[in-house]
Design a protein around this motif. Structure first.
Motif, PDB file in Angstrom:
ATOM      1  N   SER A  25      -6.681  -1.004   3.653  1.00 29.32           N
ATOM      2  CA  SER A  25      -6.866  -2.167   2.893  1.00 29.32           C
ATOM      3  C   SER A  25      -5.946  -3.124   2.989  1.00 29.32           C
ATOM      4  O   SER A  25      -5.855  -4.273   2.691  1.00 29.32           O
ATOM      5  CB  SER A  25      -7.053  -1.691   1.448  1.00 29.32           C
ATOM      6  OG  SER A  25      -5.738  -1.209   0.973  1.00 29.32           O
ATOM      7  N   LEU A  68     -11.342  -9.603  -0.776  1.00 28.88           N
ATOM      8  CA  LEU A  68     -11.603  -8.031  -0.673  1.00 28.88           C
ATOM      9  C   LEU A  68     -11.979  -7.338  -1.866  1.00 28.88           C
ATOM     10  O   LEU A  68     -12.845  -6.417  -1.767  1.00 28.88           O
ATOM     11  CB  LEU A  68     -10.210  -7.465   0.142  1.00 28.88           C
ATOM     12  CG  LEU A  68     -10.419  -5.884   0.404  1.00 28.88           C
ATOM     13  CD1 LEU A  68     -11.509  -5.668   1.465  1.00 28.88           C
ATOM     14  CD2 LEU A  68      -9.024  -5.308   0.995  1.00 28.88           C
ATOM     15  N   THR A 101       0.840  -1.279   0.028  1.00 27.84           N
ATOM     16  CA  THR A 101       0.120   0.137  -0.139  1.00 27.84           C
ATOM     17  C   THR A 101       0.764   1.300   0.094  1.00 27.84           C
ATOM     18  O   THR A 101       0.287   2.274  -0.311  1.00 27.84           O
ATOM     19  CB  THR A 101      -1.095  -0.122   1.211  1.00 27.84           C
ATOM     20  OG1 THR A 101      -0.103   0.124   2.486  1.00 27.84           O
ATOM     21  CG2 THR A 101      -1.991  -1.104   1.204  1.00 27.84           C
ATOM     22  N   ILE A 120      -9.934   1.229  -1.281  1.00 28.99           N
ATOM     23  CA  ILE A 120      -9.851  -0.046  -0.858  1.00 28.99           C
ATOM     24  C   ILE A 120      -9.544  -1.147  -2.029  1.00 28.99           C
ATOM     25  O   ILE A 120      -9.060  -2.096  -1.871  1.00 28.99           O
ATOM     26  CB  ILE A 120     -11.281  -0.577  -0.316  1.00 28.99           C
ATOM     27  CG1 ILE A 120     -11.634   0.196   1.015  1.00 28.99           C
ATOM     28  CG2 ILE A 120     -11.511  -2.125  -0.100  1.00 28.99           C
ATOM     29  CD1 ILE A 120     -13.234  -0.024   1.239  1.00 28.99           C
ATOM     30  N   TRP A 148      -6.307  -5.581   5.839  1.00 27.63           N
ATOM     31  CA  TRP A 148      -7.514  -6.257   5.549  1.00 27.63           C
ATOM     32  C   TRP A 148      -7.109  -7.317   4.518  1.00 27.63           C
ATOM     33  O   TRP A 148      -7.675  -8.465   4.656  1.00 27.63           O
ATOM     34  CB  TRP A 148      -8.674  -5.427   4.874  1.00 27.63           C
ATOM     35  CG  TRP A 148      -9.081  -4.562   5.970  1.00 27.63           C
ATOM     36  CD1 TRP A 148      -9.265  -4.392   7.230  1.00 27.63           C
ATOM     37  CD2 TRP A 148     -10.120  -3.307   5.594  1.00 27.63           C
ATOM     38  NE1 TRP A 148     -10.019  -3.734   7.747  1.00 27.63           N
ATOM     39  CE2 TRP A 148     -10.340  -2.909   6.976  1.00 27.63           C
ATOM     40  CE3 TRP A 148     -10.671  -2.611   4.427  1.00 27.63           C
ATOM     41  CZ2 TRP A 148     -11.069  -1.607   6.907  1.00 27.63           C
ATOM     42  CZ3 TRP A 148     -11.392  -1.812   4.673  1.00 27.63           C
ATOM     43  CH2 TRP A 148     -11.780  -1.094   5.841  1.00 27.63           C
TER      44      TRP A 148
END
Length: 473
Positions: A328, A340, A175, A385, A331
């Motif tokens: 995200s 996801l 990310t 996300i 997750w």
């Protein structure tokens, strides 16, 4: 019992061992280096792209294209904007080859420098009123150069992050380069706002002040040189990833990463391309197209929101983009990237059918402003996300010795299908529907449906043997 004194030979061996251990330790990148190298570079790259996107919506239609029809000028400006996406797959092939043959570090330095030079030169281009059709021609060449450079940037940054990450935190580390998108957007548009406040301007939907149109718009392009210098300093200090060095030591570097990618991993290229489609379409609808729609006067079927106010609204939404990009990662590490992404893609499809609810009523009223802000927040939450896990998901689809090429090609071919066409198609659909946005929403929903199919057909990559798997020789 006293210890025997060390012999010179023993002392030398101890010193050599210590030096070797120290050198080996220093060859690893610290988490701080990984975050800085992957985040700073993509922030600069996306800053450069956003500066152009903002100018393409606000000033380039009048400065670089013949006047006569506002819609044609806007479409022409967006067409040059989209042309960069066509160059991105070429950049992916070129920089992918370098990255898989020579290493990630060298390639990242070259791509960043190329992007920075092109952006800097745009800041000094003469306009259509000064040199005629040569102005849009030179703008197109520099825009293609930007796209070519960006074609190699993202994948290299994603690989630096994930190849240096602990196995159970690859999505989180992935990310960090994705955060360059919201941060670059905030810096670019924040700088435009500062210039707007500093220069005389009317309170209209489009900046028309003489100072801004003559030279103020050039400042963000020229400012990029300073940011590139910082990015170069960070990346030159970076060490090559251990994963790539292992491939070199095992003599597993392939002669033609492109041929190997398409020969053995064509399915992954196709699935990766369409997995990114909804992300690209959503992103460029909520950043580029909607800036034009939001600042267009109500009598021309826009929202009639002043430029300054609307960009501030976008920045608020982009803050949610950054937050949910970071969220995200954990997750995706917990539930899996594919799971996801499937759920958020379903949400994007629903959002597409809700466009009229957010954007098609009370233009020019406070209610329409609040509805537009709600739309931006929801859109950017979904964007965070869906974009965040891609930093791990796409590279994980490919083995080490074709990872740069494979992920870069999938990512950048999708840019043609999504980003290059999104603003143009959205403007055409918006105008064709008489100012309504329902057709634009359906366009997003269809793109997301294609992404959903791709994700369903893809495999979960969470437990991929990332540092050991190699392609066929």
């Amino acid at each position: 019992m006293s210890e025997a004194p060390s012999s010179p030979a023993n002392t030398a061996n101890t010193a050599h061992t210590a030096h070797t251990a120290s050198a080996k330790k220093s060859s690893y990148n610290t988490p701080g280096q990984v975050i800085a190298a992957s985040l700073v570079g993509t922030t600069i790259e996306f800053y450069d792209f956003y500066v152009y996107a903002t100018a393409a919506a606000l000033v380039f239609p009048s400065l670089f294209f013949p006047k006569g029809n506002d819609t044609v000028s806007l479409l022409s400006s967006f067409a040059v904007f989209g042309a960069a996406m066509v160059a991105r797959p070429l950049g992916a092939i070129f920089f992918g080859h370098l990255g898989d043959r020579l290493g990630r570090k060298t390639t990242l330095v070259i791509s960043l420098l190329t992007m920075g030079i092109a952006t800097f030169i745009i800041g000094f281009l003469p306009t259509y009123h000064q040199i005629g059709l040569w102005a849009p021609f030179f703008l197109l060449i520099l825009r293609l150069t930007q796209g070519f450079a960006l074609g190699g940037e993202w994948s290299g940054a994603a690989l630096v992050a994930t190849e240096n990450a602990p196995e159970d935190k690859r999505a989180l580390y992935g990310t960090f380069p994705q955060l360059g998108a919201p941060i670059g957007f905030i810096i670019a548009n924040g700088l435009f706002l500062i210039i707007n406040f500093a220069l005389p301007h009317p309170t209209s939907s489009v900046l028309q002040s003489e100072a801004f149109l003559s030279w103020g718009w050039r400042i963000p392009f020229i400012f990029s040189a300073l940011m590139v210098a910082v990015g170069m300093w960070v990346r030159v200090k970076l060490n090559e990833s251990e994963t790539f060095k292992k491939a070199v030591e095992q003599d597993k570097v392939v002669k033609s990463p492109l041929a190997d990618t398409f020969r053995y991993h064509f399915k992954e290229v196709v699935l990766g391309t369409f997995a990114m489609l909804a992300t690209y379409v959503l992103f460029y609808l909520t950043t580029t197209w909607i800036l034009s729609f939001g600042t267009t006067p109500t009598e021309k079927n826009g929202l009639g929101i002043p430029y300054t106010q609307f960009v501030l609204m976008q920045i608020i939404g982009v803050i949610f983009f950054a937050i949910f990009t970071l969220l995200s990662g954990p997750w995706a590490d917990k539930v899996g990237r594919r799971t996801l992404l499937i759920w958020v893609t379903v949400g994007i499809i629903i959002l597409g059918f809700l466009f009229p609810l957010f954007l098609d009523f009370g233009h020019g009223t406070p209610a329409s402003v609040w509805a537009a802000e709600a739309f931006l927040i929801v859109g950017f939450i979904f964007m965070g996300i869906t974009f965040g896990p891609m930093g791990a998901f796409l590279p994980e689809m490919f083995p080490t010795n074709v990872r740069y090429t494979g992920s870069a090609i999938a990512y950048n071919i999708s840019s043609i299908l999504g980003a290059a066409l999104a603003p143009i198609i959205a403007v055409a659909l918006w105008r064709a529907a008489g100012g309504s946005t329902w057709m634009v929403g359906v366009y997003l929903a269809v793109a997301a449906a294609l992404t959903l199919v791709s994700l369903v057909l893809s495999k979960e990559t969470k437990d991929a043997k990332y540092n050991d798997e190699l392609s066929h020789e």
